[in-house]
Scaffold this motif. Structure first.
Motif, PDB file in Angstrom:
ATOM      1  N   GLU B 100     -13.638 -23.588 -19.047  1.00 22.74           N
ATOM      2  CA  GLU B 100     -13.802 -24.907 -20.235  1.00 22.74           C
ATOM      3  C   GLU B 100     -13.850 -24.359 -21.678  1.00 22.74           C
ATOM      4  O   GLU B 100     -13.511 -24.943 -22.666  1.00 22.74           O
ATOM      5  CB  GLU B 100     -15.164 -25.556 -20.007  1.00 22.74           C
ATOM      6  CG  GLU B 100     -14.977 -26.440 -18.471  1.00 22.74           C
ATOM      7  CD  GLU B 100     -16.620 -27.164 -18.490  1.00 22.74           C
ATOM      8  OE1 GLU B 100     -17.194 -26.914 -18.966  1.00 22.74           O
ATOM      9  OE2 GLU B 100     -16.241 -27.505 -16.850  1.00 22.74           O
ATOM     10  N   THR B 101     -14.482 -23.097 -21.733  1.00 22.20           N
ATOM     11  CA  THR B 101     -14.344 -22.240 -23.051  1.00 22.20           C
ATOM     12  C   THR B 101     -13.785 -20.937 -22.659  1.00 22.20           C
ATOM     13  O   THR B 101     -14.103 -20.366 -21.597  1.00 22.20           O
ATOM     14  CB  THR B 101     -15.753 -22.365 -23.761  1.00 22.20           C
ATOM     15  OG1 THR B 101     -16.711 -21.856 -22.937  1.00 22.20           O
ATOM     16  CG2 THR B 101     -16.088 -23.697 -24.138  1.00 22.20           C
ATOM     17  N   PRO B 102     -13.496 -20.229 -23.719  1.00 27.36           N
ATOM     18  CA  PRO B 102     -13.075 -18.781 -23.335  1.00 27.36           C
ATOM     19  C   PRO B 102     -14.095 -17.952 -22.517  1.00 27.36           C
ATOM     20  O   PRO B 102     -15.205 -17.942 -23.211  1.00 27.36           O
ATOM     21  CB  PRO B 102     -12.680 -18.273 -24.757  1.00 27.36           C
ATOM     22  CG  PRO B 102     -12.205 -19.512 -25.457  1.00 27.36           C
ATOM     23  CD  PRO B 102     -13.227 -20.389 -24.870  1.00 27.36           C
ATOM     24  N   PRO B 103     -13.735 -17.156 -21.479  1.00 29.17           N
ATOM     25  CA  PRO B 103     -14.389 -16.383 -20.793  1.00 29.17           C
ATOM     26  C   PRO B 103     -15.363 -15.562 -21.707  1.00 29.17           C
ATOM     27  O   PRO B 103     -16.644 -14.866 -21.292  1.00 29.17           O
ATOM     28  CB  PRO B 103     -13.879 -15.766 -19.662  1.00 29.17           C
ATOM     29  CG  PRO B 103     -12.435 -15.884 -20.285  1.00 29.17           C
ATOM     30  CD  PRO B 103     -12.214 -17.033 -21.007  1.00 29.17           C
ATOM     31  N   PHE B 104     -15.052 -14.995 -22.645  1.00 23.99           N
ATOM     32  CA  PHE B 104     -15.605 -13.765 -23.460  1.00 23.99           C
ATOM     33  C   PHE B 104     -16.294 -14.169 -24.758  1.00 23.99           C
ATOM     34  O   PHE B 104     -16.359 -13.723 -25.628  1.00 23.99           O
ATOM     35  CB  PHE B 104     -14.564 -12.598 -23.686  1.00 23.99           C
ATOM     36  CG  PHE B 104     -14.405 -11.879 -22.473  1.00 23.99           C
ATOM     37  CD1 PHE B 104     -15.436 -11.471 -21.520  1.00 23.99           C
ATOM     38  CD2 PHE B 104     -13.315 -11.845 -22.058  1.00 23.99           C
ATOM     39  CE1 PHE B 104     -15.082 -10.775 -20.461  1.00 23.99           C
ATOM     40  CE2 PHE B 104     -12.781 -11.572 -20.762  1.00 23.99           C
ATOM     41  CZ  PHE B 104     -13.652 -10.983 -19.953  1.00 23.99           C
ATOM     42  N   GLU B 105     -16.437 -15.604 -24.734  1.00 25.62           N
ATOM     43  CA  GLU B 105     -17.231 -16.308 -25.811  1.00 25.62           C
ATOM     44  C   GLU B 105     -18.484 -17.016 -25.218  1.00 25.62           C
ATOM     45  O   GLU B 105     -18.552 -18.281 -24.932  1.00 25.62           O
ATOM     46  CB  GLU B 105     -16.306 -17.371 -26.618  1.00 25.62           C
ATOM     47  CG  GLU B 105     -15.119 -16.732 -27.245  1.00 25.62           C
ATOM     48  CD  GLU B 105     -14.368 -17.733 -27.898  1.00 25.62           C
ATOM     49  OE1 GLU B 105     -14.697 -18.822 -28.141  1.00 25.62           O
ATOM     50  OE2 GLU B 105     -13.048 -17.113 -28.342  1.00 25.62           O
ATOM     51  N   PRO B 106     -19.424 -16.184 -25.105  1.00 23.02           N
ATOM     52  CA  PRO B 106     -20.756 -16.828 -24.141  1.00 23.02           C
ATOM     53  C   PRO B 106     -21.183 -17.766 -25.054  1.00 23.02           C
ATOM     54  O   PRO B 106     -21.366 -17.932 -26.413  1.00 23.02           O
ATOM     55  CB  PRO B 106     -21.642 -15.683 -24.137  1.00 23.02           C
ATOM     56  CG  PRO B 106     -21.150 -14.609 -25.314  1.00 23.02           C
ATOM     57  CD  PRO B 106     -19.478 -14.996 -25.342  1.00 23.02           C
ATOM     58  N   ARG B 107     -21.922 -18.758 -24.516  1.00 25.80           N
ATOM     59  CA  ARG B 107     -22.618 -19.828 -25.009  1.00 25.80           C
ATOM     60  C   ARG B 107     -23.689 -20.568 -24.216  1.00 25.80           C
ATOM     61  O   ARG B 107     -23.590 -20.183 -22.825  1.00 25.80           O
ATOM     62  CB  ARG B 107     -21.471 -20.965 -25.279  1.00 25.80           C
ATOM     63  CG  ARG B 107     -20.830 -21.644 -24.142  1.00 25.80           C
ATOM     64  CD  ARG B 107     -19.754 -22.605 -23.960  1.00 25.80           C
ATOM     65  NE  ARG B 107     -19.333 -23.047 -22.886  1.00 25.80           N
ATOM     66  CZ  ARG B 107     -19.283 -24.078 -22.155  1.00 25.80           C
ATOM     67  NH1 ARG B 107     -19.880 -24.970 -22.605  1.00 25.80           N
ATOM     68  NH2 ARG B 107     -18.814 -24.121 -21.317  1.00 25.80           N
ATOM     69  N   ILE B 108     -24.646 -21.016 -24.661  1.00 25.64           N
ATOM     70  CA  ILE B 108     -25.736 -21.771 -23.863  1.00 25.64           C
ATOM     71  C   ILE B 108     -25.255 -23.355 -23.813  1.00 25.64           C
ATOM     72  O   ILE B 108     -24.795 -23.885 -24.921  1.00 25.64           O
ATOM     73  CB  ILE B 108     -27.062 -21.977 -24.636  1.00 25.64           C
ATOM     74  CG1 ILE B 108     -27.538 -20.508 -24.869  1.00 25.64           C
ATOM     75  CG2 ILE B 108     -27.783 -22.824 -23.857  1.00 25.64           C
ATOM     76  CD1 ILE B 108     -28.315 -19.688 -23.702  1.00 25.64           C
ATOM     77  N   ALA B 109     -25.319 -23.711 -22.379  1.00 23.02           N
ATOM     78  CA  ALA B 109     -24.542 -25.169 -22.207  1.00 23.02           C
ATOM     79  C   ALA B 109     -25.845 -25.731 -21.302  1.00 23.02           C
ATOM     80  O   ALA B 109     -26.602 -25.174 -20.878  1.00 23.02           O
ATOM     81  CB  ALA B 109     -23.271 -25.047 -21.548  1.00 23.02           C
ATOM     82  N   ALA B 110     -25.466 -27.129 -21.137  1.00 20.77           N
ATOM     83  CA  ALA B 110     -26.378 -27.825 -20.289  1.00 20.77           C
ATOM     84  C   ALA B 110     -25.709 -27.758 -19.010  1.00 20.77           C
ATOM     85  O   ALA B 110     -24.677 -28.233 -18.684  1.00 20.77           O
ATOM     86  CB  ALA B 110     -26.417 -29.540 -20.857  1.00 20.77           C
ATOM     87  N   GLY B 111     -26.535 -27.347 -17.947  1.00 19.60           N
ATOM     88  CA  GLY B 111     -25.922 -27.301 -16.588  1.00 19.60           C
ATOM     89  C   GLY B 111     -26.552 -28.553 -15.772  1.00 19.60           C
ATOM     90  O   GLY B 111     -26.994 -29.401 -16.564  1.00 19.60           O
ATOM     91  N   PRO B 112     -26.494 -28.449 -14.433  1.00 19.48           N
ATOM     92  CA  PRO B 112     -26.699 -29.682 -13.604  1.00 19.48           C
ATOM     93  C   PRO B 112     -27.952 -29.895 -13.846  1.00 19.48           C
ATOM     94  O   PRO B 112     -29.124 -29.025 -14.204  1.00 19.48           O
ATOM     95  CB  PRO B 112     -26.574 -28.901 -12.256  1.00 19.48           C
ATOM     96  CG  PRO B 112     -25.761 -28.035 -12.187  1.00 19.48           C
ATOM     97  CD  PRO B 112     -25.682 -27.295 -13.705  1.00 19.48           C
ATOM     98  N   GLY B 113     -28.619 -31.130 -14.190  1.00 22.36           N
ATOM     99  CA  GLY B 113     -30.035 -31.635 -14.185  1.00 22.36           C
ATOM    100  C   GLY B 113     -30.411 -31.374 -15.447  1.00 22.36           C
ATOM    101  O   GLY B 113     -31.573 -31.269 -15.625  1.00 22.36           O
ATOM    102  N   GLY B 114     -29.665 -31.049 -16.430  1.00 26.53           N
ATOM    103  CA  GLY B 114     -29.837 -30.649 -17.708  1.00 26.53           C
ATOM    104  C   GLY B 114     -30.347 -29.208 -18.104  1.00 26.53           C
ATOM    105  O   GLY B 114     -30.910 -28.975 -19.191  1.00 26.53           O
ATOM    106  N   LYS B 115     -30.668 -28.390 -17.207  1.00 26.02           N
ATOM    107  CA  LYS B 115     -30.989 -26.994 -17.271  1.00 26.02           C
ATOM    108  C   LYS B 115     -30.096 -26.208 -18.201  1.00 26.02           C
ATOM    109  O   LYS B 115     -28.947 -26.739 -18.371  1.00 26.02           O
ATOM    110  CB  LYS B 115     -31.242 -26.137 -15.935  1.00 26.02           C
ATOM    111  CG  LYS B 115     -30.014 -25.957 -15.200  1.00 26.02           C
ATOM    112  CD  LYS B 115     -30.135 -25.278 -13.763  1.00 26.02           C
ATOM    113  CE  LYS B 115     -29.093 -24.898 -13.173  1.00 26.02           C
ATOM    114  NZ  LYS B 115     -29.026 -24.439 -11.807  1.00 26.02           N
ATOM    115  N   LYS B 116     -30.937 -25.207 -18.885  1.00 20.51           N
ATOM    116  CA  LYS B 116     -29.709 -24.570 -19.668  1.00 20.51           C
ATOM    117  C   LYS B 116     -29.154 -23.327 -19.081  1.00 20.51           C
ATOM    118  O   LYS B 116     -29.855 -22.673 -18.135  1.00 20.51           O
ATOM    119  CB  LYS B 116     -30.824 -23.859 -20.848  1.00 20.51           C
ATOM    120  CG  LYS B 116     -31.275 -25.022 -21.967  1.00 20.51           C
ATOM    121  CD  LYS B 116     -31.775 -24.483 -23.105  1.00 20.51           C
ATOM    122  CE  LYS B 116     -32.181 -25.299 -24.038  1.00 20.51           C
ATOM    123  NZ  LYS B 116     -32.982 -24.947 -25.245  1.00 20.51           N
TER     124      LYS B 116
END
Lengths: 460, 460
Positions: B100-116
């Motif tokens: 979804e985004t480049p593999p070597f551009e780390p980011r914090i995203a919302a995962g299942p159930g809203g967890k980070k």
């Protein structure tokens, strides 16, 4: 000196210029199946249009939904008229690293036994073959100011990607394409020095499948053992496609396949096409097809199935312990006799679905489909062409079947009511569709001379 | 406030800075298996060396024939000493278009159930996991000026490409690597909130084969039916690898595979790992392994075989009627108990050769090979670690087997005489080896806190 002799002499004298023209055309990368070469296809079409216009043809590009068709006409009132078909598109060039020199930099090289060969993608299939006919026309016009008969050339740009827009064009341009007989130069000789006229063609069904299992690639350490591997599912399907005797295992696959008459089989058995002579040059020794058939049957009169591409998972260097989410295959069937392409496509799809675990899915991508074709043995044009070829080569031409498909031949019959004469000068070792494709210089030179004679013969 | 509490508080207070460091490391594309990323590997090693030096470790890069090893030491005279192992290299990133985004551009995203979640290649495997330990050390040093025990970190750069230079390095650096126990952070928890200590690991045999038939790619129209198609040969071999009951069909494959004791199987059966819970999240529903085994056995205590990559012929867009000259496959076996990697490699090669037509050849490229490993259940370090994990997570840690292989654990035992504690905070849905790899922020935060507690516990 007869007109025919003058035309032959003109072709011989202009050989170097002919090669220069061919090379200019071969340099244009006209890979129809790959959208990246769209411009190259148009350029190749345009080059040919200009060349034909330069020798007095009314030449134009006819647009299609895909690549354009070159249509060029030079009528001769009162004389017979032929429709010549060929294609300016070429196969993809991968694997590129197996080419000794770049595929679109044509060159003359020394082939087996020191003979001269033209090396380039399309040198044989089909630009080199098309140019034998174009050069024959040029020689007639240069030597006598005219062609002995009327000629329409229809050179398409999608033969290697399924000719999908050609049937529509034939319908649409039916009246403009009227002729007495169709000529196609896209086939092989029986062997060096031995001309052939192809009278039967295998049909084709080409299918692509994508089998999907998990919703993403998995780590085989974490999931291996429990998660379905779509590559295993695909391998099982492919393994099941043939039985122990080399027969294709699709139910109903052999419906419509007639037995070749005993006398024809007897004639074939005298041709000496055995494993050593046919498979030896390609590095093999064991016929892989139906165990109860001669090689000539396996490649000409029997239907077959081949996986043309298969892939999934990690294809890079080194080890990666992944279970792929998808597995892909491209699979084709060669048809003979009255086999029905639609029925075979259906049977294949059912065969795949039967072998699919309930939690996997399959996507089918249908590509080409065409019936096999058999030309009448007693046509006058066939007899005239045989005579012309015998005069040029000093050997009796052999009437053979072809293992490959040229779907347009069926369309010519159906849409235009035309029988087709398939006369080609390619050789089995031309490596068409492979790296280092070549065309013998002698195929090119004597090919053009053959057409010069055939044009004369058809005028009688 | 105890030293332990001070260290925990320090880690909590520094979380943002910890993440910044992790992100800086994740940005470095250290794909060890692909020579194009050689520089990225060295850069990742160098980054870690500098980071460890900054908190008082004697840190250096140790050269190997491949990628360098980061070796960092901070001894504590009189206290126990641990050897911590991890790896800075990461898996290849293909298929790139599935990210979804480049593999070597780390980011914090919302995962299942809203967890980070932290999304990047290597976020879980293994940079994120390694940094839980590094941050634990940093917190101890920041809070108390010292570590509770002596620590050596050995972080290699070739885990994803077979760790081929590590065994030699262990031999060579045996004395420098002396410790009381080895720690590895490269495994998963049982589930969210439920820590696990891995006590058994499957071994691995990874083989690559190239089957060659004709001496060049062939046109299936011309040769189809008579010429051997190596993709068919390969498919048959792969299809034969498993029998109807899902067992691996290599003769002798199950030699050395012990039955799991009934009481352990009974315990496993209470864990509720069924097709719905294990396969549902990855979009599957039918266990694909041995039909008479529970899923937990299929993935932990039973040996398996998976094709990890398979390819040949035309893989591009559209139709190409080619018969390939070569067919390729990458195939791995997961081993358990006393299965012998060398014997299984031999059995596999014999199995392939038996199925090879006489006019084909096969090339074998051997990659990784390692035995399975089982750690003793009664070690003191294991008990201390269980206690520390329970204190952090408020749940009894589960002692599990791992389906994956970490060959270094066998090497630690053999070369250094060390038992290894495998404690990791990854989750099964981390998509390691797949697009959109992630690591829960909670895994990272509580992972570091867990190591802080384990370091204290091991000092007792």
């Amino acid at each position: 000196m007869s007109d025919l002799d003058r035309a032959l002499a003109s072709a011989d004298a202009a050989l170097d210029a002919s090669l220069e023209r061919l090379f200019a055309w071969l340099k244009i990368p006209s890979i129809s199946t790959d959208p990246a070469y769209r411009h190259g296809c148009r350029e190749a079409a345009d080059w040919l249009k200009r060349d034909l216009a330069s020798i007095g043809f009314a030449a134009e590009l006819r647009e299609t939904a895909g690549h354009p068709i070159v249509l060029a006409k030079r009528p001769k009132p009162g004389a017979p008229h032929v429709l010549f078909y060929g294609h300016y598109d070429v196969q993809p060039v991968d694997p590129l690293d197996k080419w000794e020199t770049p595929p679109f930099e044509p060159r003359i090289a020394a082939g087996p036994g020191g003979k001269k060969i033209i090396v380039a993608r399309g040198s044989s299939d089909d630009k080199g073959q098309v140019m034998t006919f174009v050069e024959a026309c040029r020689a007639w016009i240069a030597a006598t100011g005219a062609l002995p008969i009327g000629v329409t050339l229809m050179i398409e740009g999608e033969e290697e990607s399924g000719s999908i827009n050609l049937p529509g064009f034939l319908e649409e341009a039916k009246d403009e394409l009227a002729a007495d007989v169709a000529l196609v130069c896209d086939t092989t000789m029986w062997g060096e020095g031995r001309p052939a006229i192809t009278s039967s063609l295998r049909g084709l069904v080409f299918e692509e499948i994508v089998i999907r299992a998990a919703n993403r690639d998995l780590h085989s350490g974490m999931y291996g053992g429990a998660a379905r591997n779509p590559l295993h599912v695909l391998a099982k399907i492919v393994a099941d496609l043939h039985d122990e005797a080399g027969r294709v295992a699709l139910p109903g696959f052999y419906d419509g396949v007639a037995e070749t008459p005993d006398d024809v089989r007897a004639q074939w058995s005298t041709l000496g096409l055995d494993a050593g002579s046919f498979l030896g040059p390609i590095g093999l020794s064991l016929p892989a097809g139906e165990t109860d058939r001669m090689i000539i049957e396996q490649i000409q009169s029997r239907p077959t199935c081949d996986v043309n591409g298969m892939w999934g998972g990690y294809l890079g260097a080194g080890a990666k312990t992944v279970i792929a989410a998808e597995a892909h295959a491209k699979i084709s069937f060669r048809l003979v006799g009255e086999q029905d392409p639609a029925a075979i496509r259906q049977a294949f799809r059912a065969f795949v679905k039967e072998r699919l675990p309930a939690d996997c899915t399959v996507e089918f991508i249908g590509h080409k489909g065409s019936r096999a074709i058999q030309l009448p043995y007693d046509s006058a044009a066939l007899a005239k062409t045989r005579g012309a070829l015998q005069a040029e080569w000093g050997a009796v031409p052999i009437t053979i079947g072809s293992g490959g498909s040229i779907p347009v031949v069926g369309d010519f019959k159906r849409t235009l009511g035309l029988d087709t004469l398939l006369v080609g000068f390619a050789l089995d070792d031309d490596r068409i569709h492979s790296p280092n494709e070549k065309y013998d210089l002698e195929s090119f030179r004597k090919g053009a001379r053959s057409w010069i004679r055939i044009l004369a013969a058809l005028a009688q």
